[in-house]
Design an enzyme around this catalytic site. Structure first.
Site, PDB file in Angstrom:
ATOM      1  N   HIS A   1       1.265 -58.386 -10.897  1.00  0.00           N
ATOM      2  CA  HIS A   1       0.552 -59.120  -9.842  1.00  0.00           C
ATOM      3  C   HIS A   1      -0.891 -59.322 -10.312  1.00  0.00           C
ATOM      4  O   HIS A   1      -1.340 -58.690 -11.277  1.00  0.00           O
ATOM      5  CB  HIS A   1       0.605 -58.372  -8.509  1.00  0.00           C
ATOM      6  CG  HIS A   1      -0.124 -57.061  -8.512  1.00  0.00           C
ATOM      7  ND1 HIS A   1       0.326 -55.962  -9.210  1.00  0.00           N
ATOM      8  CD2 HIS A   1      -1.287 -56.674  -7.926  1.00  0.00           C
ATOM      9  CE1 HIS A   1      -0.509 -54.952  -9.029  1.00  0.00           C
ATOM     10  NE2 HIS A   1      -1.508 -55.361  -8.257  1.00  0.00           N
ATOM     11  N   HIS A  61       3.719 -56.067  -1.783  1.00  0.00           N
ATOM     12  CA  HIS A  61       2.316 -55.695  -1.957  1.00  0.00           C
ATOM     13  C   HIS A  61       1.457 -56.668  -1.151  1.00  0.00           C
ATOM     14  O   HIS A  61       1.989 -57.572  -0.485  1.00  0.00           O
ATOM     15  CB  HIS A  61       1.973 -55.707  -3.447  1.00  0.00           C
ATOM     16  CG  HIS A  61       0.687 -55.026  -3.794  1.00  0.00           C
ATOM     17  ND1 HIS A  61       0.298 -53.837  -3.227  1.00  0.00           N
ATOM     18  CD2 HIS A  61      -0.314 -55.369  -4.655  1.00  0.00           C
ATOM     19  CE1 HIS A  61      -0.864 -53.469  -3.717  1.00  0.00           C
ATOM     20  NE2 HIS A  61      -1.259 -54.389  -4.585  1.00  0.00           N
ATOM     21  N   ASP A 110       2.565 -52.366  -8.347  1.00  0.00           N
ATOM     22  CA  ASP A 110       2.050 -51.880  -7.064  1.00  0.00           C
ATOM     23  C   ASP A 110       2.949 -52.374  -5.942  1.00  0.00           C
ATOM     24  O   ASP A 110       3.194 -53.578  -5.823  1.00  0.00           O
ATOM     25  CB  ASP A 110       0.634 -52.405  -6.820  1.00  0.00           C
ATOM     26  CG  ASP A 110      -0.381 -51.822  -7.780  1.00  0.00           C
ATOM     27  OD1 ASP A 110       0.025 -51.096  -8.694  1.00  0.00           O
ATOM     28  OD2 ASP A 110      -1.581 -52.113  -7.611  1.00  0.00           O
ATOM     29  N   HIS A 136      -3.987 -58.621  -9.209  1.00  0.00           N
ATOM     30  CA  HIS A 136      -5.148 -57.804  -8.884  1.00  0.00           C
ATOM     31  C   HIS A 136      -5.793 -57.405 -10.209  1.00  0.00           C
ATOM     32  O   HIS A 136      -5.097 -57.084 -11.176  1.00  0.00           O
ATOM     33  CB  HIS A 136      -4.755 -56.561  -8.084  1.00  0.00           C
ATOM     34  CG  HIS A 136      -4.657 -56.803  -6.612  1.00  0.00           C
ATOM     35  ND1 HIS A 136      -3.851 -56.059  -5.779  1.00  0.00           N
ATOM     36  CD2 HIS A 136      -5.287 -57.714  -5.812  1.00  0.00           C
ATOM     37  CE1 HIS A 136      -3.981 -56.492  -4.532  1.00  0.00           C
ATOM     38  NE2 HIS A 136      -4.842 -57.490  -4.536  1.00  0.00           N
ATOM     39  N   HIS A 139      -0.366 -44.901 -11.787  1.00  0.00           N
ATOM     40  CA  HIS A 139      -1.257 -45.660 -10.905  1.00  0.00           C
ATOM     41  C   HIS A 139      -1.898 -44.758  -9.856  1.00  0.00           C
ATOM     42  O   HIS A 139      -1.917 -45.043  -8.666  1.00  0.00           O
ATOM     43  CB  HIS A 139      -0.493 -46.814 -10.237  1.00  0.00           C
ATOM     44  CG  HIS A 139      -1.386 -47.894  -9.709  1.00  0.00           C
ATOM     45  ND1 HIS A 139      -1.812 -47.941  -8.395  1.00  0.00           N
ATOM     46  CD2 HIS A 139      -1.937 -48.970 -10.316  1.00  0.00           C
ATOM     47  CE1 HIS A 139      -2.574 -49.001  -8.208  1.00  0.00           C
ATOM     48  NE2 HIS A 139      -2.678 -49.643  -9.368  1.00  0.00           N
ATOM     49  N   ASP A 177      -7.184 -54.970 -11.663  1.00  0.00           N
ATOM     50  CA  ASP A 177      -6.885 -53.760 -12.440  1.00  0.00           C
ATOM     51  C   ASP A 177      -5.555 -53.849 -13.186  1.00  0.00           C
ATOM     52  O   ASP A 177      -5.207 -52.944 -13.948  1.00  0.00           O
ATOM     53  CB  ASP A 177      -6.923 -52.511 -11.550  1.00  0.00           C
ATOM     54  CG  ASP A 177      -5.940 -52.549 -10.389  1.00  0.00           C
ATOM     55  OD1 ASP A 177      -5.682 -53.645  -9.862  1.00  0.00           O
ATOM     56  OD2 ASP A 177      -5.426 -51.480 -10.006  1.00  0.00           O
ATOM     57  N   HIS A 178      -4.850 -54.980 -13.000  1.00  0.00           N
ATOM     58  CA  HIS A 178      -3.588 -55.182 -13.714  1.00  0.00           C
ATOM     59  C   HIS A 178      -3.635 -56.352 -14.700  1.00  0.00           C
ATOM     60  O   HIS A 178      -2.675 -56.547 -15.446  1.00  0.00           O
ATOM     61  CB  HIS A 178      -2.449 -55.399 -12.716  1.00  0.00           C
ATOM     62  CG  HIS A 178      -2.107 -54.169 -11.943  1.00  0.00           C
ATOM     63  ND1 HIS A 178      -0.993 -53.411 -12.182  1.00  0.00           N
ATOM     64  CD2 HIS A 178      -2.769 -53.549 -10.933  1.00  0.00           C
ATOM     65  CE1 HIS A 178      -0.969 -52.369 -11.359  1.00  0.00           C
ATOM     66  NE2 HIS A 178      -2.039 -52.438 -10.591  1.00  0.00           N
TER      67      HIS A 178
END
Length: 311
Positions: free
Chosen positions: A61, A142, A211, A63, A265, A65-66
């Site tokens: 996804h 998510h 996530d 976001h 995570h 941090d990914h």
């Protein structure tokens, strides 16, 4: 044999001991990443893994941090003279990869090919077919469009030549290849079935949730997985955060017949992952906590046996 190296096991913000999400997979010459958080290329260098060998990147996804590690990684690949194409998979991949490439004055000198992955519904979708394995995805739950990924090695057969020769007079040669391809052959007037002279090796199955809250789709993709790498941001699921907890991950692993559960995570509130592991093990004993640079090697030996080595 599948090699898995955890490059980042933290959530949201990098910390001293945890980089944001990133997982290296290497199988029979194919290198890929599952997610690419900030600093992933540096983690690859520390782990002595070649970022130039990466052929495909699978983003769960969008976001930061990914995926934020893509910016630096693509620039470095370009400066190092990469020529081979790079495939980037994910929900709305065309849109987001295009936006990332627009951040620079000049485009890369190698081809970057976005592949959009379905992020709605309940379908277990094959997104990559290779000779020895397949990659599947399924939508997860998510706060933004998200998916989980599955690496599925294809089953294979090992022919016992001594047994084949003793029973049927069949020796190593082109007929053995035909037997493996077709499942049976006629030799000297006798029908030889593959299962009569061979041992089936069940393919390795590894799942990464990204996530997500717990949902039915996770059960679909996790069924009989050898390794389930699961979001465990907190001890228990927080409904306002759209993340699973260690307890929920353990329940999924138990219900789906998973062999090994790997939690990752982690929220930075957990400087020590013991509280998460303790809670998960009450439900699913074969649980471990991922650490940055932890390596797992998964091998298939027979139809019933998968071996794991953790470093």
């Amino acid at each position: 044999m599948l090699e898995i190296v955890f490059l980042g096991t933290g959530s949201g913000i990098p910390s001293k001991h945890r980089n944001p999400a990133g997982i290296w997979l290497y199988y029979e010459g194919d290198a890929m990443l599952w997610d690419c958080g900030e600093g992933t290329q540096r983690q690859l260098m520390i782990a002595k893994l070649s970022f130039m060998k990466i052929q495909r990147i699978f983003i769960t996804h969008w976001h930061a941090d990914h995926w934020a590690g893509l910016i630096g990684l693509l620039q470095t690949m370009n400066m190092e003279g990469r020529k081979e194409p790079l495939y980037i998979y994910g929900p709305d991949a065309e849109r987001f990869v295009g936006d990332i490439l627009d951040l620079n004055y000049w485009g890369p000198r190698f081809e970057i090919i976005p592949k959009t992955v379905p992020h709605e519904g309940t379908e277990f979708v094959k997104i990559l077919e290779r000779e020895q394995y397949q990659i599947f995805s399924i939508p997860t739950k998510h706060s933004v469009p998200s998916v989980a990924y599955c690496f599925q090695e294809k089953d294979s057969w090992n022919v016992d030549i001594k047994k084949a020769e003793k029973l049927y007079g069949l020796k190593q040669g082109p007929l053995v290849g035909r037997l493996k391809r077709n499942g049976e052959i006629i030799f000297k007037g006798k029908r030889i079935r593959l299962e009569d002279v061979a041992v089936k090796k069940r393919g390795i199955k590894v799942v990464y949730t990204g996530d997500t809250k717990t949902c039915e789709n996770l059960k679909t993709i996790s069924k009989d997985a050898d390794v389930l790498i699961h979001d465990a941001t907190f001890v228990e699921e927080k409904y306002d955060r759209m993340h699973s907890g260690a307890k929920e991950a353990a329940k999924i692993a138990k219900e789906c017949g998973v062999k090994c559960l790997v939690l990752t995570h982690f929220s930075r509130r957990y400087q020590n992952t013991k509280p998460l592991i303790d809670e998960a093990k009450k439900i699913f004993p074969n649980t471990i906590a991922a650490k940055d640079f932890m390596k797992i090697t998964v091998k298939s030996k027979t139809n019933k046996f998968i071996s794991f080595t953790t470093q």
